[in-house]
Design a protein around this motif. Structure first.
Motif, PDB file in Angstrom:
ATOM      1  N   SER A  80       0.812  -1.222   0.000  1.00  0.00           N
ATOM      2  CA  SER A  80       0.000   0.000   0.000  1.00  0.00           C
ATOM      3  C   SER A  80       0.842   1.268   0.000  1.00  0.00           C
ATOM      4  N   PHE A  81       2.126   1.146   0.323  1.00  0.00           N
ATOM      5  CA  PHE A  81       3.013   2.303   0.352  1.00  0.00           C
ATOM      6  C   PHE A  81       4.403   1.861  -0.091  1.00  0.00           C
ATOM      7  N   LYS A  82       4.858   2.411  -1.208  1.00  0.00           N
ATOM      8  CA  LYS A  82       6.151   2.009  -1.770  1.00  0.00           C
ATOM      9  C   LYS A  82       7.301   2.646  -0.992  1.00  0.00           C
ATOM     10  N   ARG A  83       8.224   1.805  -0.526  1.00  0.00           N
ATOM     11  CA  ARG A  83       9.400   2.300   0.184  1.00  0.00           C
ATOM     12  C   ARG A  83      10.603   2.396  -0.742  1.00  0.00           C
ATOM     13  N   GLU A  84      11.555   3.249  -0.340  1.00  0.00           N
ATOM     14  CA  GLU A  84      12.833   3.366  -1.032  1.00  0.00           C
ATOM     15  C   GLU A  84      13.932   2.949  -0.058  1.00  0.00           C
ATOM     16  N   ALA A 129       8.444   2.993  11.959  1.00  0.00           N
ATOM     17  CA  ALA A 129       9.206   4.032  11.269  1.00  0.00           C
ATOM     18  C   ALA A 129      10.088   4.740  12.283  1.00  0.00           C
ATOM     19  N   LEU A 130      11.394   4.600  12.123  1.00  0.00           N
ATOM     20  CA  LEU A 130      12.364   5.282  12.976  1.00  0.00           C
ATOM     21  C   LEU A 130      13.097   6.306  12.121  1.00  0.00           C
ATOM     22  N   ASN A 131      13.151   7.538  12.597  1.00  0.00           N
ATOM     23  CA  ASN A 131      13.812   8.614  11.859  1.00  0.00           C
ATOM     24  C   ASN A 131      14.891   9.233  12.734  1.00  0.00           C
ATOM     25  N   ILE A 132      16.148   8.989  12.384  1.00  0.00           N
ATOM     26  CA  ILE A 132      17.283   9.429  13.180  1.00  0.00           C
ATOM     27  C   ILE A 132      18.044  10.517  12.424  1.00  0.00           C
ATOM     28  N   THR A 133      18.291  11.639  13.082  1.00  0.00           N
ATOM     29  CA  THR A 133      19.055  12.735  12.488  1.00  0.00           C
ATOM     30  C   THR A 133      20.209  13.093  13.412  1.00  0.00           C
ATOM     31  N   VAL A 134      21.413  13.130  12.862  1.00  0.00           N
ATOM     32  CA  VAL A 134      22.610  13.507  13.610  1.00  0.00           C
ATOM     33  C   VAL A 134      23.071  14.871  13.115  1.00  0.00           C
ATOM     34  N   GLY A 151       5.938  -9.274   6.534  1.00  0.00           N
ATOM     35  CA  GLY A 151       7.131 -10.090   6.720  1.00  0.00           C
ATOM     36  C   GLY A 151       8.350  -9.290   7.141  1.00  0.00           C
ATOM     37  N   HIS A 152       9.289  -9.976   7.794  1.00  0.00           N
ATOM     38  CA  HIS A 152      10.525  -9.360   8.275  1.00  0.00           C
ATOM     39  C   HIS A 152      11.328  -8.746   7.136  1.00  0.00           C
ATOM     40  N   ASP A 153      11.217  -9.322   5.944  1.00  0.00           N
ATOM     41  CA  ASP A 153      11.970  -8.820   4.786  1.00  0.00           C
ATOM     42  C   ASP A 153      11.465  -7.468   4.298  1.00  0.00           C
ATOM     43  N   MET A 154      10.224  -7.109   4.694  1.00  0.00           N
ATOM     44  CA  MET A 154       9.584  -5.912   4.155  1.00  0.00           C
ATOM     45  C   MET A 154       9.858  -4.668   5.003  1.00  0.00           C
ATOM     46  N   TYR A 155      11.122  -4.477   5.350  1.00  0.00           N
ATOM     47  CA  TYR A 155      11.552  -3.271   6.063  1.00  0.00           C
ATOM     48  C   TYR A 155      12.780  -2.718   5.355  1.00  0.00           C
ATOM     49  N   TRP A 156      12.795  -1.403   5.221  1.00  0.00           N
ATOM     50  CA  TRP A 156      13.828  -0.738   4.423  1.00  0.00           C
ATOM     51  C   TRP A 156      14.681   0.201   5.282  1.00  0.00           C
ATOM     52  N   GLN A 204      17.041   6.035   8.375  1.00  0.00           N
ATOM     53  CA  GLN A 204      15.620   5.740   8.573  1.00  0.00           C
ATOM     54  C   GLN A 204      15.375   4.245   8.421  1.00  0.00           C
ATOM     55  N   LEU A 205      14.554   3.708   9.306  1.00  0.00           N
ATOM     56  CA  LEU A 205      14.029   2.350   9.157  1.00  0.00           C
ATOM     57  C   LEU A 205      12.540   2.489   8.940  1.00  0.00           C
ATOM     58  N   ASP A 206      12.028   1.881   7.865  1.00  0.00           N
ATOM     59  CA  ASP A 206      10.620   2.090   7.508  1.00  0.00           C
ATOM     60  C   ASP A 206      10.003   0.792   7.029  1.00  0.00           C
TER      61      ASP A 206
END
Length: 378
Positions: free
Chosen positions: A90-94, A179-184, A151-156, A172-174
């Motif tokens: 439903s939502f395409k990840r990159e 969804a985790l968004n980390i900025t340094v 599935g576990h494979d469906m995380y980018w 980013q993990l999505d």
């Protein structure tokens, strides 16, 4: 032998040096302890930027040239703010997916997660990913010929900027319900926005029956609400029916402007401790030092400015809570599974945001203002 009797006046004179020495020694010990405590406090508030940077560099170096290119984006790429709680169909990840990684590359990806997350945060994150694997198996039983959407494979994982050389970068993990968004930025780290969800929230049967990844977020929120008296509840309850989802979900970070509900200033001391514990549950999903920085930012803005709101007052029906202050928005929603309007309430969504500093916006502005090589851009 008879004891030696010392005149009271002489005893007083003899004791004074001993008392003085003891006082000096105790004073030195207390002062040292206070200094050590201050040093420890400072150490707790130093984000592990070097460790996160190293884990990111090693992860990228472990990818093939093709996957490295696929995983790499500029800091201003629209992908940095593009995430969703929806399944991949439903939502395409990159970025690069776990499906595309070798076993060794997956190990490096997990080390990247561990560099930024606490043990509880890492277990919740991987628990959500494993829940998706269970959903995949359940979906396959119902519709064996359907294209897998879980599935576990469906995380980018996506990398923004170059961690090896850039002052400002992030990762980013999505994927579904995560969804985790980390900025340094320099020696500071922003870890919001973050989305964590689970379906089923508590596994009802099978090998993993009773497994409940987000039980603490659920129980601590209900415990705080149940501690409120009638007058407090009258202010805290913003709706009798819970919303179908969190308000500040993907692309909706600015939907909540003004805190509503019950101000923390109207909570008892015990209830304030419950509120802090609930906020801490979200902050401490991150590495110990980062978690304390998060809590300091939230508390420094004023506990009395934080509001607690609740929706969903009927027993057995969906319920929702919100914590909203100058530097924090936390939302929790426990609802029916997708496509249902009845039955067990067993589908959790949560979001953890920082108004004005999501994606490190405030940190990036500060960096641009203070960095000499950016002065010509102003």
């Amino acid at each position: 032998m008879s004891p030696i009797l010392v005149p009271a006046a002489l005893e007083s004179k003899l004791m004074k040096p001993i008392v003085l020495l003891t006082t000096l020694l105790l004073g030195t010990t207390v002062a040292h302890a206070q200094d050590q405590q201050a040093e420890d406090g400072q150490a707790q508030h130093s984000a592990p930027v070097a460790e996160i940077r190293e884990a990111a560099v090693v992860f990228l170096d472990g990818l093939s040239p093709e996957l490295r290119k696929q995983a790499s984006f500029s800091m201003d790429d629209k992908e940095r703010r593009a995430w969703s709680n929806l399944p991949s169909t439903s939502f395409k990840r990159e970025g690069v997916s776990f499906k595309e990684m070798s076993a060794e590359q997956k190990k490096l990806a997990h080390r990247l997660l561990q560099s930024t997350l606490s043990s509880q945060g890492y277990l919740k994150t991987t628990g959500i990913m494993h829940l998706d694997e269970l959903l995949k198996a359940m979906a396959a039983e119902r519709r064996p010929n359907r294209t897998p959407m879980f599935g576990h494979d469906m995380y980018w994982i996506g990398m923004f900027g170059d961690p090896a050389k850039d002052k400002s970068w992030g990762w980013q993990l999505d994927g579904h319900h995560l969804a985790l968004n980390i900025t340094v930025v320099g020696d500071e780290v922003s870890v919001r926005p973050a989305f964590m969800g689970s379906d089923p929230a508590e596994l009802p049967s099978g090998t993993y029956s009773g497994w409940y990844v987000q039980r603490s977020e659920d129980e601590k929120g209900r415990m705080l609400f149940e501690s409120l008296d009638e007058k407090q509840r009258a202010k805290a309850v913003i709706a009798d029916v819970a919303p179908r989802d969190v308000v500040t979900g993907p692309t909706r970070g600015d939907q909540l402007k003004t805190p509503t509900g019950l101000p923390a200033s109207e909570l008892t001391a015990k209830q304030q401790r419950l509120l802090k514990s609930l906020i801490s549950e979200y902050a401490h999903n991150y590495e110990h030092n980062i978690a304390h920085i998060q809590m300091d930012r939230i508390m420094a803005a004023g506990l009395e400015k934080i509001h607690f709101a609740w929706a969903g007052t009927e027993t057995g029906k969906p319920y929702y809570y919100r914590i909203h202050g100058p530097t924090v928005i936390i939302e929790f929603d426990n609802h029916y599974p997708p496509g249902r309007n009845a039955g067990p309430v067993n589908h959790i969504h949560t979001v953890f945001r920082e108004p004005g500093n999501d994606y490190g916006e405030d940190l990036l502005k500060k960096h641009l203002m203070e960095s000499p090589h950016h002065q010509h851009e102003r």
